[in-house]
Design a protein around this motif. Structure first.
Motif, PDB file in Angstrom:
ATOM      1  N   PHE A 133       0.856  -1.184   0.000  1.00 21.55           N
ATOM      2  CA  PHE A 133       0.000   0.000   0.000  1.00 21.55           C
ATOM      3  C   PHE A 133       0.894   1.237   0.000  1.00 21.55           C
ATOM      4  N   ARG A 134       0.456   2.276  -0.677  1.00 21.92           N
ATOM      5  CA  ARG A 134       1.214   3.528  -0.720  1.00 21.92           C
ATOM      6  C   ARG A 134       0.256   4.705  -0.648  1.00 21.92           C
ATOM      7  N   GLY A 155      33.852  14.657 -13.520  1.00 23.63           N
ATOM      8  CA  GLY A 155      33.490  15.309 -12.277  1.00 23.63           C
ATOM      9  C   GLY A 155      33.082  14.318 -11.201  1.00 23.63           C
ATOM     10  N   PHE A 156      33.047  14.817  -9.967  1.00 21.70           N
ATOM     11  CA  PHE A 156      32.641  14.019  -8.816  1.00 21.70           C
ATOM     12  C   PHE A 156      31.591  14.816  -8.047  1.00 21.70           C
ATOM     13  N   GLU A 157      30.576  14.116  -7.543  1.00 25.52           N
ATOM     14  CA  GLU A 157      29.484  14.821  -6.889  1.00 25.52           C
ATOM     15  C   GLU A 157      28.940  14.055  -5.701  1.00 25.52           C
ATOM     16  N   ILE A 158      28.368  14.801  -4.775  1.00 20.20           N
ATOM     17  CA  ILE A 158      27.638  14.228  -3.655  1.00 20.20           C
ATOM     18  C   ILE A 158      26.379  15.067  -3.481  1.00 20.20           C
ATOM     19  N   ARG A 159      25.233  14.381  -3.381  1.00 20.04           N
ATOM     20  CA  ARG A 159      23.949  15.079  -3.307  1.00 20.04           C
ATOM     21  C   ARG A 159      23.077  14.514  -2.187  1.00 20.04           C
ATOM     22  N   PHE A 160      22.179  15.392  -1.727  1.00 21.34           N
ATOM     23  CA  PHE A 160      21.123  14.995  -0.798  1.00 21.34           C
ATOM     24  C   PHE A 160      19.791  15.318  -1.462  1.00 21.34           C
ATOM     25  N   LYS A 161      18.911  14.332  -1.493  1.00 20.38           N
ATOM     26  CA  LYS A 161      17.613  14.478  -2.168  1.00 20.38           C
ATOM     27  C   LYS A 161      16.515  14.118  -1.177  1.00 20.38           C
ATOM     28  N   LYS A 162      15.607  15.049  -0.935  1.00 21.91           N
ATOM     29  CA  LYS A 162      14.554  14.865   0.075  1.00 21.91           C
ATOM     30  C   LYS A 162      13.182  14.962  -0.584  1.00 21.91           C
ATOM     31  N   GLY A 163      12.408  13.876  -0.456  1.00 20.57           N
ATOM     32  CA  GLY A 163      11.053  13.891  -0.969  1.00 20.57           C
ATOM     33  C   GLY A 163      10.124  14.697  -0.077  1.00 20.57           C
ATOM     34  N   LEU A 164       9.071  15.233  -0.674  1.00 24.29           N
ATOM     35  CA  LEU A 164       8.123  16.061   0.060  1.00 24.29           C
ATOM     36  C   LEU A 164       6.803  15.344   0.326  1.00 24.29           C
ATOM     37  N   TYR A 165       6.486  14.322  -0.436  1.00 28.06           N
ATOM     38  CA  TYR A 165       5.197  13.652  -0.295  1.00 28.06           C
ATOM     39  C   TYR A 165       5.288  12.436   0.631  1.00 28.06           C
ATOM     40  N   ASP A 166       4.185  12.144   1.293  1.00 25.26           N
ATOM     41  CA  ASP A 166       4.064  10.951   2.122  1.00 25.26           C
ATOM     42  C   ASP A 166       3.848   9.762   1.182  1.00 25.26           C
ATOM     43  N   VAL A 167       4.855   8.881   1.074  1.00 22.87           N
ATOM     44  CA  VAL A 167       4.804   7.812   0.072  1.00 22.87           C
ATOM     45  C   VAL A 167       4.355   6.469   0.631  1.00 22.87           C
ATOM     46  N   LEU A 168       4.310   6.332   1.947  1.00 22.58           N
ATOM     47  CA  LEU A 168       4.083   5.019   2.556  1.00 22.58           C
ATOM     48  C   LEU A 168       2.803   5.036   3.389  1.00 22.58           C
ATOM     49  N   ASP A 169       2.003   3.986   3.252  1.00 25.09           N
ATOM     50  CA  ASP A 169       0.824   3.836   4.095  1.00 25.09           C
ATOM     51  C   ASP A 169       1.264   3.247   5.432  1.00 25.09           C
ATOM     52  N   SER A 170       1.499   4.106   6.413  1.00 26.79           N
ATOM     53  CA  SER A 170       2.074   3.664   7.683  1.00 26.79           C
ATOM     54  C   SER A 170       1.122   2.773   8.469  1.00 26.79           C
ATOM     55  N   TYR A 186       4.237  10.618   8.608  1.00 25.10           N
ATOM     56  CA  TYR A 186       4.764  11.359   7.455  1.00 25.10           C
ATOM     57  C   TYR A 186       6.040  10.665   6.981  1.00 25.10           C
ATOM     58  N   ASN A 187       5.888   9.735   6.048  1.00 24.28           N
ATOM     59  CA  ASN A 187       6.997   8.887   5.599  1.00 24.28           C
ATOM     60  C   ASN A 187       7.470   9.340   4.214  1.00 24.28           C
ATOM     61  N   THR A 188       8.613   9.998   4.176  1.00 27.00           N
ATOM     62  CA  THR A 188       9.110  10.590   2.935  1.00 27.00           C
ATOM     63  C   THR A 188      10.410   9.926   2.486  1.00 27.00           C
ATOM     64  N   ASN A 189      10.699  10.053   1.201  1.00 26.00           N
ATOM     65  CA  ASN A 189      11.952   9.537   0.659  1.00 26.00           C
ATOM     66  C   ASN A 189      13.130  10.383   1.109  1.00 26.00           C
ATOM     67  N   VAL A 190      14.192   9.715   1.537  1.00 30.24           N
ATOM     68  CA  VAL A 190      15.461  10.363   1.882  1.00 30.24           C
ATOM     69  C   VAL A 190      16.549   9.655   1.080  1.00 30.24           C
ATOM     70  N   ASN A 191      17.337  10.424   0.322  1.00 30.81           N
ATOM     71  CA  ASN A 191      18.274   9.807  -0.615  1.00 30.81           C
ATOM     72  C   ASN A 191      19.596  10.582  -0.657  1.00 30.81           C
ATOM     73  N   PHE A 192      20.697   9.839  -0.516  1.00 30.63           N
ATOM     74  CA  PHE A 192      22.040  10.384  -0.712  1.00 30.63           C
ATOM     75  C   PHE A 192      22.620   9.777  -1.989  1.00 30.63           C
ATOM     76  N   GLN A 193      23.294  10.607  -2.773  1.00 36.18           N
ATOM     77  CA  GLN A 193      23.912  10.144  -4.020  1.00 36.18           C
ATOM     78  C   GLN A 193      25.392  10.510  -4.030  1.00 36.18           C
ATOM     79  N   ILE A 194      26.228   9.532  -4.330  1.00 36.86           N
ATOM     80  CA  ILE A 194      27.673   9.742  -4.462  1.00 36.86           C
ATOM     81  C   ILE A 194      28.090   9.147  -5.799  1.00 36.86           C
ATOM     82  N   GLY A 195      28.630   9.975  -6.698  1.00 35.93           N
ATOM     83  CA  GLY A 195      28.927   9.437  -8.017  1.00 35.93           C
ATOM     84  C   GLY A 195      29.829  10.304  -8.847  1.00 35.93           C
TER      85      GLY A 195
END
Length: 203
Positions: A133-134, A155-170, A186-195
């Protein structure tokens, strides 16, 4: 209103004619580390890959539209439920996976020899997931990060990506007896990217 639109197009045209705007397409790929907030779960290691077009408006500023495939989610998510066979409470641990096509518009401010500060919005379109369920299919995210670009285009990068919507049916993953596995609402996506990235020099 028509006069305002005409003035806006004239202003953009004058700015573009005076600025030496250049365009560099490129590729990006790397490690994705993600979780879902308020789940007390582990980070999920996976990957991202994509392409971008860097529009260099000035020496210090560029606008970068990009399209990325990103695998996100969360590992060892605890779910409590009543076993219908034994009528007892059970806990199972699940690895949740969510795959998105992420369309971003990143602002890049350049400092010194290759250092970049990046930030901007992204629209994440759901491609696949294993959630039972979502709350929502797609997501809207904010991205920020740092990058270093060499003269060769690598190039080399590091990013932080934060979702704003509640994606999970808790409610589906609730726990009534052990606060360690308590789910927030309030369950949101939290994402770190290293590449790494590579920009092509287009004459």
């Amino acid at each position: 209103m028509r006069k305002i639109i005409v003035f806006a197009f004239l202003f953009i045209g004058i700015f573009a004619s005076k600025a030496q705007v250049t365009f560099n397409p490129g590729l990006r790929a790397g490690l994705s580390l993600s979780t879902i907030s308020e789940t007390h779960a582990d980070y999920k290691p996976d990957f991202y890959v994509g392409g971008f077009g860097e529009i260099n408006i000035s020496k210090r500023y560029a606008l970068q539209p990009e399209i990325n495939y990103i695998r996100q989610g969360s590992n060892n998510v605890a779910r409590n439920f009543i076993d219908p066979n034994t009528q007892t409470e059970r806990t199972v641990y699940q690895d949740l996976q969510i795959s998105y096509l992420s369309i971003g518009l990143i602002n890049k401010f350049k400092f010194g020899q290759g250092l970049e500060v990046q930030f901007g919005p992204a629209l994440d379109v759901l491609l696949d997931d294993n959630l039972v369920f979502r709350k929502t299919n797609n997501d809207l995210s904010f991205v920020t990060g740092l990058a270093y670009k060499m003269p060769s285009g690598l190039g080399f990068e590091i990013r932080f990506k934060k979702g704003l919507y509640d994606v999970l049916d808790s409610d589906y993953y609730h726990n009534n007896s052990n606060e360690h596995y308590f789910f927030g609402d309030y369950n949101t996506n939290v994402n770190f990217q290293i590449g790494v990235t590579y920009s092509f020099d287009v004459k």
